[in-house]
Design a protein around this motif. Sequence first.
Motif, PDB file in Angstrom:
ATOM      1  N   UNK A   1      -8.829  37.812  11.600  1.00 32.94           N
ATOM      2  CA  UNK A   1      -8.475  36.742  10.667  1.00 32.94           C
ATOM      3  C   UNK A   1      -8.345  37.243   9.232  1.00 32.94           C
ATOM      4  N   UNK A   2      -8.538  38.557   9.031  1.00 27.21           N
ATOM      5  CA  UNK A   2      -8.417  39.118   7.689  1.00 27.21           C
ATOM      6  C   UNK A   2      -9.686  39.028   6.857  1.00 27.21           C
ATOM      7  N   UNK A   3     -10.825  38.745   7.523  1.00 25.70           N
ATOM      8  CA  UNK A   3     -12.111  38.650   6.825  1.00 25.70           C
ATOM      9  C   UNK A   3     -12.827  39.995   6.937  1.00 25.70           C
ATOM     10  N   UNK A   4     -13.389  40.470   5.815  1.00 23.28           N
ATOM     11  CA  UNK A   4     -14.098  41.748   5.787  1.00 23.28           C
ATOM     12  C   UNK A   4     -15.566  41.535   6.120  1.00 23.28           C
ATOM     13  N   UNK A   5     -16.114  42.420   6.973  1.00 32.32           N
ATOM     14  CA  UNK A   5     -17.516  42.353   7.392  1.00 32.32           C
ATOM     15  C   UNK A   5     -18.178  43.693   7.108  1.00 32.32           C
TER      16      UNK A   5
END
Length: 102
Positions: free
Chosen positions: A15-19
């Motif tokens: 989803x394009x979220x950085x973790x």
Amino acid sequence: GVERVPDTYEHCDGAGVWHTFDADTNKLIDDAYYGGWPYVKLPTMYQNPAGFRDFEVRFGIHATSRKMPRPPDTGVIQVNLASENTRVVRRIRPAAPEPPAA
């Protein structure tokens, strides 16, 4: 000598979220990066479902997989060894320490 503060490594999900990786995994990746290794296998994630337990982080010219034939701009990827699903990883340098007050 002074203990070097590790860089911070993050992977980007679908989803394009950085973790951010957990501290132990982050240190493993950082040691491999600065050690000049082509890749490092992450500890098996037994809590994950089968097919989502074994991952490698690959660096530089080795940051490729069947699903990402060319390295990304960050020069680091995470690869699912079962599926070859590939996520871009970025490295964030720690902020420079503040100079001591005069």
